[in-house]
Design a protein around this motif. Structure first.
Motif, PDB file in Angstrom:
ATOM      1  N   GLY A  74       0.607  -1.351   0.081  1.00  0.00           N
ATOM      2  CA  GLY A  74       0.051  -0.275  -0.173  1.00  0.00           C
ATOM      3  C   GLY A  74       0.720   1.404  -0.172  1.00  0.00           C
ATOM      4  N   ALA A  75       0.315   2.595   0.378  1.00  0.00           N
ATOM      5  CA  ALA A  75       0.786   3.832   0.278  1.00  0.00           C
ATOM      6  C   ALA A  75       2.338   3.399   1.060  1.00  0.00           C
ATOM      7  CB  ALA A  75       0.137   5.236   0.940  1.00  0.00           C
ATOM      8  N   VAL A  76       2.201   3.494   2.453  1.00  0.00           N
ATOM      9  CA  VAL A  76       3.478   2.824   2.645  1.00  0.00           C
ATOM     10  C   VAL A  76       4.439   2.558   2.258  1.00  0.00           C
ATOM     11  CG1 VAL A  76       2.964   0.969   4.368  1.00  0.00           C
ATOM     12  CG2 VAL A  76       4.083   2.789   5.418  1.00  0.00           C
ATOM     13  N   PRO A 134     -15.116   6.075   5.757  1.00  0.00           N
ATOM     14  CA  PRO A 134     -14.835   4.372   5.532  1.00  0.00           C
ATOM     15  C   PRO A 134     -13.202   5.794   5.078  1.00  0.00           C
ATOM     16  CG  PRO A 134     -16.542   4.486   4.225  1.00  0.00           C
ATOM     17  CD  PRO A 134     -16.726   6.333   5.270  1.00  0.00           C
ATOM     18  N   SER A 135     -12.087   4.671   5.373  1.00  0.00           N
ATOM     19  CA  SER A 135     -11.045   5.063   5.119  1.00  0.00           C
ATOM     20  C   SER A 135     -10.463   5.004   4.128  1.00  0.00           C
ATOM     21  CB  SER A 135      -9.820   4.481   6.433  1.00  0.00           C
ATOM     22  OG  SER A 135      -9.707   3.989   6.093  1.00  0.00           O
ATOM     23  N   GLU A 136      -8.229   5.920   4.188  1.00  0.00           N
ATOM     24  CA  GLU A 136      -8.014   5.803   2.445  1.00  0.00           C
ATOM     25  C   GLU A 136      -6.862   6.054   3.177  1.00  0.00           C
ATOM     26  OE1 GLU A 136      -6.852   5.951  -0.202  1.00  0.00           O
ATOM     27  OE2 GLU A 136      -8.172   5.193  -1.547  1.00  0.00           O
ATOM     28  N   ASP A 137      -5.861   5.091   2.639  1.00  0.00           N
ATOM     29  CA  ASP A 137      -4.447   5.193   3.159  1.00  0.00           C
ATOM     30  C   ASP A 137      -3.357   6.196   1.879  1.00  0.00           C
ATOM     31  OD1 ASP A 137      -3.950   3.903   0.372  1.00  0.00           O
ATOM     32  OD2 ASP A 137      -2.925   2.425   1.159  1.00  0.00           O
ATOM     33  N   TYR A 138      -4.572   6.884   1.730  1.00  0.00           N
ATOM     34  CA  TYR A 138      -3.813   7.856   0.423  1.00  0.00           C
ATOM     35  C   TYR A 138      -3.650   9.248   1.481  1.00  0.00           C
ATOM     36  CZ  TYR A 138      -4.890  12.156  -2.119  1.00  0.00           C
ATOM     37  OH  TYR A 138      -4.203  13.234  -3.627  1.00  0.00           O
ATOM     38  N   SER A 139      -4.033   9.128   3.214  1.00  0.00           N
ATOM     39  CA  SER A 139      -4.236   9.857   3.992  1.00  0.00           C
ATOM     40  C   SER A 139      -2.405  10.023   4.315  1.00  0.00           C
ATOM     41  CB  SER A 139      -4.494   9.866   4.950  1.00  0.00           C
ATOM     42  OG  SER A 139      -4.262   8.382   5.230  1.00  0.00           O
ATOM     43  N   LEU A 140      -2.317   8.713   4.434  1.00  0.00           N
ATOM     44  CA  LEU A 140      -0.711   8.936   4.130  1.00  0.00           C
ATOM     45  C   LEU A 140       0.636   9.638   3.327  1.00  0.00           C
ATOM     46  CD1 LEU A 140       0.249   4.645   4.784  1.00  0.00           C
ATOM     47  CD2 LEU A 140      -0.244   6.894   7.104  1.00  0.00           C
ATOM     48  N   TYR A 141       0.273   9.846   2.057  1.00  0.00           N
ATOM     49  CA  TYR A 141       0.736  10.547   0.997  1.00  0.00           C
ATOM     50  C   TYR A 141       0.241  12.918   1.487  1.00  0.00           C
ATOM     51  CZ  TYR A 141       0.151   7.353  -2.336  1.00  0.00           C
ATOM     52  OH  TYR A 141       0.770   5.736  -2.565  1.00  0.00           O
ATOM     53  N   GLN A 142      -0.669  12.505   1.692  1.00  0.00           N
ATOM     54  CA  GLN A 142      -1.195  14.333   2.100  1.00  0.00           C
ATOM     55  C   GLN A 142      -0.231  13.742   3.883  1.00  0.00           C
ATOM     56  OE1 GLN A 142      -4.933  13.117   3.231  1.00  0.00           O
ATOM     57  NE2 GLN A 142      -5.310  14.621   0.889  1.00  0.00           N
ATOM     58  N   GLN A 143       0.068  13.035   4.788  1.00  0.00           N
ATOM     59  CA  GLN A 143       0.900  13.584   5.753  1.00  0.00           C
ATOM     60  C   GLN A 143       2.845  14.518   4.997  1.00  0.00           C
ATOM     61  OE1 GLN A 143       1.039  10.343   7.762  1.00  0.00           O
ATOM     62  NE2 GLN A 143       0.084  11.128   9.232  1.00  0.00           N
ATOM     63  N   LYS A 144       2.690  14.266   4.113  1.00  0.00           N
ATOM     64  CA  LYS A 144       4.441  14.227   3.255  1.00  0.00           C
ATOM     65  C   LYS A 144       4.197  15.267   2.070  1.00  0.00           C
ATOM     66  CE  LYS A 144       6.419  10.418   5.403  1.00  0.00           C
ATOM     67  NZ  LYS A 144       7.224  10.296   6.274  1.00  0.00           N
ATOM     68  N   VAL A 145       2.799  14.960   1.635  1.00  0.00           N
ATOM     69  CA  VAL A 145       3.061  16.378   0.700  1.00  0.00           C
ATOM     70  C   VAL A 145       1.227  16.620   0.368  1.00  0.00           C
ATOM     71  CG1 VAL A 145       2.564  16.983  -2.305  1.00  0.00           C
ATOM     72  CG2 VAL A 145       4.265  15.247  -0.622  1.00  0.00           C
ATOM     73  N   PRO A 146       1.032  18.232   0.738  1.00  0.00           N
ATOM     74  CA  PRO A 146      -0.320  19.010   0.848  1.00  0.00           C
ATOM     75  C   PRO A 146      -1.134  18.612  -0.327  1.00  0.00           C
ATOM     76  CG  PRO A 146       1.375  20.623   0.430  1.00  0.00           C
ATOM     77  CD  PRO A 146       2.442  19.151   0.991  1.00  0.00           C
ATOM     78  N   GLY A 147      -2.422  17.858   0.578  1.00  0.00           N
ATOM     79  CA  GLY A 147      -3.167  17.160  -1.262  1.00  0.00           C
ATOM     80  C   GLY A 147      -4.108  17.462  -0.987  1.00  0.00           C
ATOM     81  N   ILE A 200      -0.360  17.022  -4.541  1.00  0.00           N
ATOM     82  CA  ILE A 200      -0.684  15.611  -4.683  1.00  0.00           C
ATOM     83  C   ILE A 200      -2.701  15.103  -4.715  1.00  0.00           C
ATOM     84  CG2 ILE A 200      -0.706  14.214  -2.629  1.00  0.00           C
ATOM     85  CD1 ILE A 200      -0.248  11.670  -4.127  1.00  0.00           C
ATOM     86  N   PHE A 201      -2.971  14.822  -5.907  1.00  0.00           N
ATOM     87  CA  PHE A 201      -4.702  14.985  -6.368  1.00  0.00           C
ATOM     88  C   PHE A 201      -4.394  13.884  -6.251  1.00  0.00           C
ATOM     89  CE2 PHE A 201      -2.995  18.716  -7.810  1.00  0.00           C
ATOM     90  CZ  PHE A 201      -3.093  19.974  -7.607  1.00  0.00           C
ATOM     91  N   GLY A 202      -5.351  13.136  -5.820  1.00  0.00           N
ATOM     92  CA  GLY A 202      -6.450  12.197  -6.549  1.00  0.00           C
ATOM     93  C   GLY A 202      -8.135  11.845  -5.879  1.00  0.00           C
ATOM     94  N   LEU A 203      -8.852  10.960  -6.569  1.00  0.00           N
ATOM     95  CA  LEU A 203     -10.205  11.188  -6.970  1.00  0.00           C
ATOM     96  C   LEU A 203     -10.710   9.381  -6.682  1.00  0.00           C
ATOM     97  CD1 LEU A 203     -11.285  10.061  -9.454  1.00  0.00           C
ATOM     98  CD2 LEU A 203     -11.191  12.119 -10.401  1.00  0.00           C
ATOM     99  N   HIS A 204     -11.885   9.216  -5.993  1.00  0.00           N
ATOM    100  CA  HIS A 204     -12.374   8.247  -5.746  1.00  0.00           C
ATOM    101  C   HIS A 204     -14.244   7.835  -6.154  1.00  0.00           C
ATOM    102  CE1 HIS A 204     -13.501   4.393  -3.541  1.00  0.00           C
ATOM    103  NE2 HIS A 204     -12.378   3.667  -3.552  1.00  0.00           N
ATOM    104  N   VAL A 205     -14.762   7.184  -6.838  1.00  0.00           N
ATOM    105  CA  VAL A 205     -15.503   6.758  -7.381  1.00  0.00           C
ATOM    106  C   VAL A 205     -16.578   6.331  -6.118  1.00  0.00           C
ATOM    107  CG1 VAL A 205     -15.404   6.587 -10.248  1.00  0.00           C
ATOM    108  CG2 VAL A 205     -15.001   4.239  -7.901  1.00  0.00           C
ATOM    109  N   TRP A 206     -17.780   6.777  -6.237  1.00  0.00           N
ATOM    110  CA  TRP A 206     -18.634   6.620  -4.880  1.00  0.00           C
ATOM    111  C   TRP A 206     -19.629   7.163  -5.391  1.00  0.00           C
ATOM    112  CZ3 TRP A 206     -16.688   5.062  -0.494  1.00  0.00           C
ATOM    113  CH2 TRP A 206     -18.228   5.212   0.466  1.00  0.00           C
ATOM    114  N   PRO A 207     -20.718   6.338  -4.891  1.00  0.00           N
ATOM    115  CA  PRO A 207     -22.394   6.355  -5.234  1.00  0.00           C
ATOM    116  C   PRO A 207     -22.740   7.544  -4.871  1.00  0.00           C
ATOM    117  CG  PRO A 207     -22.278   4.292  -3.327  1.00  0.00           C
ATOM    118  CD  PRO A 207     -20.814   5.432  -3.763  1.00  0.00           C
ATOM    119  N   GLU A 208     -23.169   8.313  -5.652  1.00  0.00           N
ATOM    120  CA  GLU A 208     -23.895   9.884  -6.114  1.00  0.00           C
ATOM    121  C   GLU A 208     -23.781  10.149  -7.233  1.00  0.00           C
ATOM    122  OE1 GLU A 208     -25.751  12.248  -5.083  1.00  0.00           O
ATOM    123  OE2 GLU A 208     -24.192  12.345  -2.839  1.00  0.00           O
TER     124      GLU A 208
END
Length: 448
Positions: free
Chosen positions: A193-195, A383-396, A211-219
């Motif tokens: 994973g991200a780590v 829900p959670s996402e390990d994308y958060s680990l990138y954001q701890q290093k770089v604004p995202g 850093i930028f990312g996105l996730h599909v969601w039932p909306e």
């Protein structure tokens, strides 16, 4: 009482900063998205690449692979990025891919990220490209499905890579494309994973400043949702082993029944967030998802193992809930003559997904234009996402893209991780446009 006051004061200070950004974001969202240099070119290129994006998405969907096993997927992604003239790494995080696109003009560095792994879910959606793949997970034969939309994420990021590579001459800087394995968690006993992406240099040489990312969601299809500050929860795994004393099912008084103890623990744990935690400060959830013990109906077993998940947004609240879970389980077990051993960890999201408020304000015109004005700037997800680990290093920033069928409300759609999860491909151009636009506009000086 003192702990809750401390949390309240600290939480209020943090929320005041986010509130200022929220007001700014909402104001920006009400303004028409101004046309910027490169917008028309991006729009044309998105239209041109969409047939290939759909082809990629359906191929990935039909051939899903579990975390740290994305061998076929890795090859497709890496080969295509190389065909665009990128520098490509595949010796990262087991089956990860990093592509580096260097623009024709000097400038900064930005990263775009997609996850790659599928889930141990047997698909029940009737599609021409339905997954029939089976694999082994934790010793069990299981179906495999892209039940969280990672197939769409990869296809959209490959589409954005195509768009930006076609604009290389006018691109002021460098774009890093991160294709990450095992977002849902690596197999038992493995790391990933991200780590592992970060440890092995995904954010180095060159180092991005956003850093930028996105996730599909039932909306609603094509809607982009987000919020400044904490947007997705922290996740902790929960493991409780209840020990009793094995005996005949007809003579429970001769033993200690860990099944009954476990049932009491499960019920009591729900009172922690319902009655002991001030959820006006931040949401919190405690879930017991599996209970395993015993081999037959006339034997009271020696032990029961329970696993679950804990979701929080606040570190002090997280620690307090951990303490209460441990105390509750241990004391209930002790009262019945048994023992309970409580453990935490093993989940992928060790911090909240946190959208940098200043970066979000800066990029709001790009987001609004990509979505055609269909945005929700105040969304929160448990829900959670390990994308958060990138954001701890770089604004995202992390956005959610609605992918429901036309006319289907969010509450009526199958949830992520469901065997009935469905992606409306009509929404995917918005994701491609958002990813390409965010990277290009950021490198061009922002969407100011």
């Amino acid at each position: 009482m003192m702990r809750h006051r401390t949390v309240s004061v600290r939480r209020a200070a943090a929320l005041s900063l986010v509130l200022m950004a929220t007001v700014t974001v909402r104001g920006a969202a009400q303004q028409p998205a101004a046309q910027k240099a490169g917008d028309d070119d991006i729009d044309r290129r998105v239209v041109a690449v969409m047939p290939q994006v759909i082809t990629w998405r359906r191929d990935f969907h039909e051939h899903p692979e579990l975390g740290n096993r994305e061998v076929r997927t890795q090859k497709i992604v890496a080969d295509y990025l190389r065909s665009l003239g990128m520098e490509v790494r595949t010796d990262i995080a087991k089956t990860g891919v990093v592509g580096v696109l260097r623009g024709g003009k000097p400038g900064g560095v930005v990263a775009l990220r997609s996850d790659m792994d599928a889930l141990p879910v047997a698909e029940k959606v009737d599609l021409p490209f339905k997954s029939t793949v089976r694999s082994t997970y934790a010793g069990q034969d299981i179906g495999v499905m892209h039940a969280c939309g990672h197939d769409a994420h990869m296809a959209m990021l490959l589409g954005a890579a195509t768009v930006l590579a076609g604009m290389r001459a006018q691109l002021p800087g460098t774009v890093k494309f991160l294709f990450q394995p095992a977002e849902e968690g690596p197999p038992p006993g493995e790391r990933g994973g991200a780590v592992l992406m970060i440890e092995e240099g995904a954010l180095a040489n060159p180092a991005p400043t956003a850093i930028f990312g996105l996730h599909v969601w039932p909306e609603e299809a094509g809607k982009l949702s987000f919020k400044p500050g904490a947007e997705m929860s922290m996740a902790d795994g929960l493991n409780i082993v209840v020990k009793g004393k094995q005996t005949h099912g007809a003579q429970p008084w001769k033993g200690v029944d860990p099944v009954v103890i476990s049932a009491e623990i499960v019920t009591a744990l729900q009172s922690i967030t319902a009655r002991q935690t001030d959820i006006t400060l931040a949401p919190a959830i405690v879930t017991v998802a599996t209970i395993n013990g015993g081999v037959r109906g006339n034997i009271i077993p020696d032990s029961v193992v329970m696993t679950g998940t804990i979701r929080t947004f606040d570190q002090a609240m997280r620690e307090d809930i951990h303490m209460r879970i441990k105390r509750t389980a241990e004391m209930i077990a002790q009262a019945s003559g048994g023992t309970a051993t409580v453990g935490f960890g093993g989940a992928s999201g060790s911090a909240p997904v946190f959208n940098d408020p200043a970066l979000l304000t800066r990029m709001m015109p790009t987001i609004t234009r990509a979505a055609g004005g269909k945005i929700n700037p105040n969304a929160v997800w448990m829900p959670s996402e390990d994308y958060s680990l990138y954001q701890q290093k770089v604004p995202g920033l992390f956005l959610f893209l609605g992918i429901n069928k036309a006319g289907v409300k969010a509450d009526d759609a199958a949830a992520n991780h469901s065997p009935y999860f469905f992606v409306n491909e009509d929404a995917l151009p918005v994701g491609v446009k958002a990813l390409a636009g965010l990277a290009f506009d950021y490198l061009s000086g922002g969407a100011k």
